[in-house]
Design a protein around this motif. Structure first.
Motif, PDB file in Angstrom:
ATOM      1  N   ILE A 110       0.858  -1.198  -0.016  1.00  0.00           N
ATOM      2  CA  ILE A 110      -0.024   0.046   0.017  1.00  0.00           C
ATOM      3  C   ILE A 110       1.013   1.151  -0.007  1.00  0.00           C
ATOM      4  O   ILE A 110       0.539   2.215  -0.749  1.00  0.00           O
ATOM      5  CB  ILE A 110      -0.941   0.061   1.164  1.00  0.00           C
ATOM      6  CG1 ILE A 110      -1.864  -1.178   1.267  1.00  0.00           C
ATOM      7  CG2 ILE A 110      -1.680   1.316   1.173  1.00  0.00           C
ATOM      8  CD1 ILE A 110      -2.684  -1.182   2.378  1.00  0.00           C
ATOM      9  N   GLU A 111       2.079   1.192   0.746  1.00  0.00           N
ATOM     10  CA  GLU A 111       2.902   2.352   0.665  1.00  0.00           C
ATOM     11  C   GLU A 111       3.623   2.441  -0.563  1.00  0.00           C
ATOM     12  O   GLU A 111       3.511   3.815  -0.878  1.00  0.00           O
ATOM     13  CB  GLU A 111       4.008   2.166   1.862  1.00  0.00           C
ATOM     14  CG  GLU A 111       3.733   2.402   3.296  1.00  0.00           C
ATOM     15  CD  GLU A 111       3.528   3.877   3.576  1.00  0.00           C
ATOM     16  OE1 GLU A 111       4.567   4.591   3.388  1.00  0.00           O
ATOM     17  OE2 GLU A 111       2.573   4.363   3.847  1.00  0.00           O
ATOM     18  N   ILE A 112       3.796   1.581  -1.231  1.00  0.00           N
ATOM     19  CA  ILE A 112       4.550   1.872  -2.632  1.00  0.00           C
ATOM     20  C   ILE A 112       3.460   2.377  -3.544  1.00  0.00           C
ATOM     21  O   ILE A 112       3.777   3.153  -4.199  1.00  0.00           O
ATOM     22  CB  ILE A 112       5.210   0.652  -3.039  1.00  0.00           C
ATOM     23  CG1 ILE A 112       6.035   1.003  -4.273  1.00  0.00           C
ATOM     24  CG2 ILE A 112       4.289  -0.404  -3.547  1.00  0.00           C
ATOM     25  CD1 ILE A 112       7.067   1.860  -4.089  1.00  0.00           C
ATOM     26  N   ARG A 113       2.161   1.945  -3.443  1.00  0.00           N
ATOM     27  CA  ARG A 113       1.280   2.806  -4.267  1.00  0.00           C
ATOM     28  C   ARG A 113       0.901   4.275  -3.931  1.00  0.00           C
ATOM     29  O   ARG A 113       0.739   4.878  -4.783  1.00  0.00           O
ATOM     30  CB  ARG A 113      -0.037   1.908  -4.264  1.00  0.00           C
ATOM     31  CG  ARG A 113      -0.107   0.191  -4.986  1.00  0.00           C
ATOM     32  CD  ARG A 113      -1.348  -0.199  -5.034  1.00  0.00           C
ATOM     33  NE  ARG A 113      -2.006  -0.638  -3.646  1.00  0.00           N
ATOM     34  CZ  ARG A 113      -1.764  -1.898  -3.352  1.00  0.00           C
ATOM     35  NH1 ARG A 113      -1.088  -2.927  -3.751  1.00  0.00           N
ATOM     36  NH2 ARG A 113      -2.446  -2.250  -1.992  1.00  0.00           N
ATOM     37  N   LYS A 114       1.076   4.358  -2.700  1.00  0.00           N
ATOM     38  CA  LYS A 114       0.829   5.922  -2.369  1.00  0.00           C
ATOM     39  C   LYS A 114       2.140   6.629  -2.599  1.00  0.00           C
ATOM     40  O   LYS A 114       1.812   7.596  -3.272  1.00  0.00           O
ATOM     41  CB  LYS A 114       0.709   5.752  -0.753  1.00  0.00           C
ATOM     42  CG  LYS A 114       0.723   7.303  -0.264  1.00  0.00           C
ATOM     43  CD  LYS A 114       0.259   7.120   1.145  1.00  0.00           C
ATOM     44  CE  LYS A 114       1.308   7.015   2.125  1.00  0.00           C
ATOM     45  NZ  LYS A 114       2.372   7.844   2.347  1.00  0.00           N
ATOM     46  N   LYS A 115       3.364   6.031  -2.503  1.00  0.00           N
ATOM     47  CA  LYS A 115       4.630   6.788  -3.011  1.00  0.00           C
ATOM     48  C   LYS A 115       4.438   6.998  -4.723  1.00  0.00           C
ATOM     49  O   LYS A 115       4.673   8.320  -5.236  1.00  0.00           O
ATOM     50  CB  LYS A 115       5.762   6.063  -2.882  1.00  0.00           C
ATOM     51  CG  LYS A 115       6.053   5.958  -1.442  1.00  0.00           C
ATOM     52  CD  LYS A 115       6.403   7.334  -0.814  1.00  0.00           C
ATOM     53  CE  LYS A 115       6.764   7.416   0.682  1.00  0.00           C
ATOM     54  NZ  LYS A 115       7.164   8.560   1.177  1.00  0.00           N
TER      55      LYS A 115
END
Length: 324
Positions: free
Chosen positions: A173-178
């Motif tokens: 989820i974090e990499i998608r947000k980045k």
């Protein structure tokens, strides 16, 4: 010109932790060592770390090397110094580090490196122009951009990989947000950045905007399908959804971009249905009590529904104008 040889510079690094938290802390430096750092050949250090990152497959080595590269970039002036770190080989390496077979941790730090590099106005101009080479009569014919087009295209494909990664872990989820944050950065860079968002053809989606819609609906569906999730995942997904809605609203409210974007969102029946479905579902105040901290709860109760309603209103208004 540096007063420290390449061998001495490498020796300095060998005697210190690669941990960027320790790299420049004064308590770890003698006066002589601090002096050595002040006149070190940082381009050589950056290139050496780049070689480590691209030639090794071990995640911890890649992470340490990229961390040092990011620290070197952060200590440089974006306007007067950073351009010298952005050679073609570095962009080739970034494309490699953003591939699907790289871990989400590596991809996340690589996106940070790309962001730091493109904060240099000249490198940003080269990147945006290079992404247009070969796409039509208006393409920039600069020789350096032309030779780098393939690498820039691979970088955009890697960015799409980050945005569409199908995992449901916190790091996924974090990499998608980045990736959404990086798209927002491109959009803020002007017309050339916006054209990358709407004009670069992707595998499985016509452009980044449509891909982001698919990501949004996947996040909404994931929340419905998993009744209980760790608080950190709920918060990360909440922030991802908010950032995506902020970006969409910025674009549909921009006089220079709104017509193009709304046309993309409504031209095809399936994309129009997806757009309306996302806006309608997120407009509802549908949070899960007991799983959210106060900040996340406020975002879910107020900010996301408000952003979704504004977005929905603009889409419906555009559709109404077309019908009338």
């Amino acid at each position: 010109m540096s007063n420290v040889s390449k061998e001495d510079a490498w020796g300095c690094l060998e005697n210190m932790s690669l941990d960027p938290q320790h790299l420049f802390k004064e308590e770890f430096m003698s006066a002589d060592f601090a002096m050595s750092l002040s006149c070190m050949d940082w381009v050589y250090v950056f290139q050496s770390m780049h070689q480590i990152a691209v030639k090794n497959t071990e995640e911890y080595l890649r992470l340490e090397a990229i961390s040092v590269m990011n620290v070197v970039l952060m200590r440089s002036n974006a306007f007067t110094e950073r351009e010298k770190f952005g050679g073609a080989v570095v962009f080739e390496g970034i494309a490699q580090l953003l591939k699907k077979d790289a871990s989400s941790h590596v991809q996340k730090k690589t996106l940070q490196m790309l962001y730091l590099l493109l904060n240099c106005p000249k490198l940003l101009g080269i990147f945006c122009s290079g992404c247009k080479v070969g796409e039509g009569d208006d393409a920039v014919n600069d020789e350096r951009n032309s030779s780098s087009f393939k690498e820039f295209s691979f970088i955009l494909d890697g960015l799409a990989n980050c945005l569409s990664c199908c995992g449901n872990s916190f790091q996924d989820i974090e990499i998608r947000k980045k990736a959404v944050n990086f798209l927002a950065f491109l959009a803020s860079s002007g017309k050339s950045g916006f054209e990358i968002l709407v004009g670069h053809n992707l595998t499985g989606a016509p452009n980044f905007i449509v891909l982001m819609l698919h990501v949004l609906v996947s996040e909404i569906d994931a929340e419905v399908s998993v009744p209980v999730e760790p608080a950190e995942k709920v918060k990360a997904r909440t922030l991802l959804i908010r950032e995506a809605l902020i970006l969409l609203n910025r674009l549909v409210s921009n006089p220079g971009y709104s017509s193009t974007l709304l046309c993309i969102l409504t031209a095809a029946r399936d994309i129009a249905s997806l757009t309306i479905d996302i806006a309608s579902r997120l407009s509802q105040n549908d949070y899960r009590p007991g799983q959210l901290d106060s900040m996340t709860r406020k975002i879910r109760e107020t900010e996301i529904p408000d952003l979704a309603r504004v977005f929905k209103k603009r889409v419906w208004s555009y559709l109404g104008d077309k019908i009338s």
